[in-house]
Design a protein around this motif. Structure first.
Motif, PDB file in Angstrom:
ATOM      1  N   MET A   1       0.852  -1.173   0.000  1.00  0.00           N
ATOM      2  CA  MET A   1       0.000   0.000   0.000  1.00  0.00           C
ATOM      3  C   MET A   1       0.896   1.233   0.000  1.00  0.00           C
ATOM      4  O   MET A   1       1.867   1.288   0.734  1.00  0.00           O
ATOM      5  CB  MET A   1      -0.891  -0.019   1.245  1.00  0.00           C
ATOM      6  CG  MET A   1      -1.708   1.234   1.417  1.00  0.00           C
ATOM      7  SD  MET A   1      -2.660   1.314   2.943  1.00  0.00           S
ATOM      8  CE  MET A   1      -3.934   0.164   2.614  1.00  0.00           C
ATOM      9  N   GLN A   2       0.556   2.198  -0.795  1.00  0.00           N
ATOM     10  CA  GLN A   2       1.303   3.455  -0.837  1.00  0.00           C
ATOM     11  C   GLN A   2       0.613   4.498   0.038  1.00  0.00           C
ATOM     12  O   GLN A   2      -0.586   4.408   0.308  1.00  0.00           O
ATOM     13  CB  GLN A   2       1.404   3.971  -2.255  1.00  0.00           C
ATOM     14  CG  GLN A   2       2.276   3.109  -3.141  1.00  0.00           C
ATOM     15  CD  GLN A   2       2.416   3.695  -4.524  1.00  0.00           C
ATOM     16  OE1 GLN A   2       1.557   4.447  -4.982  1.00  0.00           O
ATOM     17  NE2 GLN A   2       3.494   3.342  -5.195  1.00  0.00           N
ATOM     18  N   GLY A   3       1.394   5.482   0.466  1.00  0.00           N
ATOM     19  CA  GLY A   3       0.881   6.549   1.316  1.00  0.00           C
ATOM     20  C   GLY A   3      -0.304   7.277   0.709  1.00  0.00           C
ATOM     21  O   GLY A   3      -1.244   7.660   1.407  1.00  0.00           O
ATOM     22  N   ARG A   4      -0.281   7.447  -0.603  1.00  0.00           N
ATOM     23  CA  ARG A   4      -1.377   8.141  -1.298  1.00  0.00           C
ATOM     24  C   ARG A   4      -2.700   7.401  -1.090  1.00  0.00           C
ATOM     25  O   ARG A   4      -3.731   8.004  -0.808  1.00  0.00           O
ATOM     26  CB  ARG A   4      -1.044   8.222  -2.787  1.00  0.00           C
ATOM     27  CG  ARG A   4      -2.072   8.937  -3.611  1.00  0.00           C
ATOM     28  CD  ARG A   4      -1.647   9.029  -5.077  1.00  0.00           C
ATOM     29  NE  ARG A   4      -0.320   9.605  -5.177  1.00  0.00           N
ATOM     30  CZ  ARG A   4       0.682   9.085  -5.901  1.00  0.00           C
ATOM     31  NH1 ARG A   4       0.506   7.995  -6.599  1.00  0.00           N
ATOM     32  NH2 ARG A   4       1.859   9.673  -5.936  1.00  0.00           N
ATOM     33  N   PHE A   5      -2.675   6.075  -1.218  1.00  0.00           N
ATOM     34  CA  PHE A   5      -3.887   5.274  -1.032  1.00  0.00           C
ATOM     35  C   PHE A   5      -4.320   5.284   0.434  1.00  0.00           C
ATOM     36  O   PHE A   5      -5.511   5.393   0.736  1.00  0.00           O
ATOM     37  CB  PHE A   5      -3.662   3.842  -1.514  1.00  0.00           C
ATOM     38  CG  PHE A   5      -4.881   2.978  -1.372  1.00  0.00           C
ATOM     39  CD1 PHE A   5      -6.010   3.212  -2.135  1.00  0.00           C
ATOM     40  CD2 PHE A   5      -4.900   1.937  -0.474  1.00  0.00           C
ATOM     41  CE1 PHE A   5      -7.142   2.425  -2.004  1.00  0.00           C
ATOM     42  CE2 PHE A   5      -6.022   1.129  -0.330  1.00  0.00           C
ATOM     43  CZ  PHE A   5      -7.144   1.378  -1.101  1.00  0.00           C
ATOM     44  N   LEU A   6      -3.352   5.209   1.354  1.00  0.00           N
ATOM     45  CA  LEU A   6      -3.662   5.279   2.785  1.00  0.00           C
ATOM     46  C   LEU A   6      -4.381   6.584   3.113  1.00  0.00           C
ATOM     47  O   LEU A   6      -5.373   6.592   3.838  1.00  0.00           O
ATOM     48  CB  LEU A   6      -2.384   5.146   3.608  1.00  0.00           C
ATOM     49  CG  LEU A   6      -2.532   5.267   5.115  1.00  0.00           C
ATOM     50  CD1 LEU A   6      -3.417   4.159   5.677  1.00  0.00           C
ATOM     51  CD2 LEU A   6      -1.157   5.249   5.782  1.00  0.00           C
ATOM     52  N   ARG A   7      -3.903   7.687   2.547  1.00  0.00           N
ATOM     53  CA  ARG A   7      -4.544   8.983   2.780  1.00  0.00           C
ATOM     54  C   ARG A   7      -5.981   8.990   2.278  1.00  0.00           C
ATOM     55  O   ARG A   7      -6.892   9.494   2.934  1.00  0.00           O
ATOM     56  CB  ARG A   7      -3.757  10.107   2.113  1.00  0.00           C
ATOM     57  CG  ARG A   7      -4.349  11.485   2.458  1.00  0.00           C
ATOM     58  CD  ARG A   7      -3.792  12.593   1.628  1.00  0.00           C
ATOM     59  NE  ARG A   7      -4.183  12.360   0.247  1.00  0.00           N
ATOM     60  CZ  ARG A   7      -3.478  12.760  -0.799  1.00  0.00           C
ATOM     61  NH1 ARG A   7      -2.360  13.388  -0.649  1.00  0.00           N
ATOM     62  NH2 ARG A   7      -3.911  12.517  -2.022  1.00  0.00           N
ATOM     63  N   GLN A   8      -6.227   8.432   1.099  1.00  0.00           N
ATOM     64  CA  GLN A   8      -7.578   8.389   0.540  1.00  0.00           C
ATOM     65  C   GLN A   8      -8.519   7.603   1.444  1.00  0.00           C
ATOM     66  O   GLN A   8      -9.652   8.036   1.700  1.00  0.00           O
ATOM     67  CB  GLN A   8      -7.563   7.762  -0.849  1.00  0.00           C
ATOM     68  CG  GLN A   8      -6.924   8.615  -1.902  1.00  0.00           C
ATOM     69  CD  GLN A   8      -6.781   7.888  -3.229  1.00  0.00           C
ATOM     70  OE1 GLN A   8      -7.018   6.689  -3.320  1.00  0.00           O
ATOM     71  NE2 GLN A   8      -6.384   8.616  -4.265  1.00  0.00           N
ATOM     72  N   VAL A   9      -8.046   6.469   1.936  1.00  0.00           N
ATOM     73  CA  VAL A   9      -8.880   5.641   2.807  1.00  0.00           C
ATOM     74  C   VAL A   9      -9.175   6.368   4.113  1.00  0.00           C
ATOM     75  O   VAL A   9     -10.321   6.423   4.567  1.00  0.00           O
ATOM     76  CB  VAL A   9      -8.196   4.277   3.076  1.00  0.00           C
ATOM     77  CG1 VAL A   9      -8.939   3.494   4.133  1.00  0.00           C
ATOM     78  CG2 VAL A   9      -8.094   3.482   1.788  1.00  0.00           C
ATOM     79  N   ILE A  10      -8.159   6.955   4.718  1.00  0.00           N
ATOM     80  CA  ILE A  10      -8.351   7.659   5.986  1.00  0.00           C
ATOM     81  C   ILE A  10      -9.273   8.856   5.801  1.00  0.00           C
ATOM     82  O   ILE A  10     -10.131   9.116   6.640  1.00  0.00           O
ATOM     83  CB  ILE A  10      -6.998   8.062   6.593  1.00  0.00           C
ATOM     84  CG1 ILE A  10      -6.275   6.801   7.082  1.00  0.00           C
ATOM     85  CG2 ILE A  10      -7.177   9.059   7.733  1.00  0.00           C
ATOM     86  CD1 ILE A  10      -4.882   7.025   7.592  1.00  0.00           C
ATOM     87  N   ASN A  11      -9.117   9.578   4.692  1.00  0.00           N
ATOM     88  CA  ASN A  11      -9.994  10.728   4.437  1.00  0.00           C
ATOM     89  C   ASN A  11     -11.458  10.319   4.363  1.00  0.00           C
ATOM     90  O   ASN A  11     -12.338  11.047   4.817  1.00  0.00           O
ATOM     91  CB  ASN A  11      -9.587  11.454   3.158  1.00  0.00           C
ATOM     92  CG  ASN A  11      -8.402  12.364   3.362  1.00  0.00           C
ATOM     93  OD1 ASN A  11      -8.048  12.705   4.487  1.00  0.00           O
ATOM     94  ND2 ASN A  11      -7.773  12.753   2.271  1.00  0.00           N
ATOM     95  N   LYS A  12     -11.744   9.148   3.772  1.00  0.00           N
ATOM     96  CA  LYS A  12     -13.132   8.689   3.683  1.00  0.00           C
ATOM     97  C   LYS A  12     -13.739   8.500   5.066  1.00  0.00           C
ATOM     98  O   LYS A  12     -14.920   8.745   5.278  1.00  0.00           O
ATOM     99  CB  LYS A  12     -13.209   7.378   2.896  1.00  0.00           C
ATOM    100  CG  LYS A  12     -13.021   7.569   1.418  1.00  0.00           C
ATOM    101  CD  LYS A  12     -13.152   6.266   0.676  1.00  0.00           C
ATOM    102  CE  LYS A  12     -12.923   6.459  -0.808  1.00  0.00           C
ATOM    103  NZ  LYS A  12     -13.071   5.211  -1.558  1.00  0.00           N
TER     104      LYS A  12
END
Length: 75
Positions: free
Chosen positions: A1-12
């Protein structure tokens, strides 16, 4: 998992959700154990030529106090 995807999930979870913003953060292991997240660090790789030059390291510690059994998945 990349940081960009982690951010998207957390933002949701975090946008417009006071419940998610105040929720305890834990890691659920395959054997059913849970650990509390106690830190996140950005680290640089020393090996030249690696695909990823940096990594996010999530540090966990044994649960300080145990919560009740998980009853439902909300999202």
């Amino acid at each position: 998992m990349q940081g960009r995807f982690l951010r998207q999930v957390i933002n949701k979870f975090m946008v417009n959700s006071e419940v998610a913003n105040n929720a305890r953060v834990q890691v659920y292991m395959p054997n059913g154990e849970t650990f509390d997240v106690c830190g996140i660090q950005l680290m640089q790789n020393k090996i030249i030529g690696e695909r990823e030059s940096h990594r996010l390291i999530i540090t966990v510690e044994p649960t300080q106090w145990h919560m009740g059994k998980i009853t439902d998945r909300i999202v």
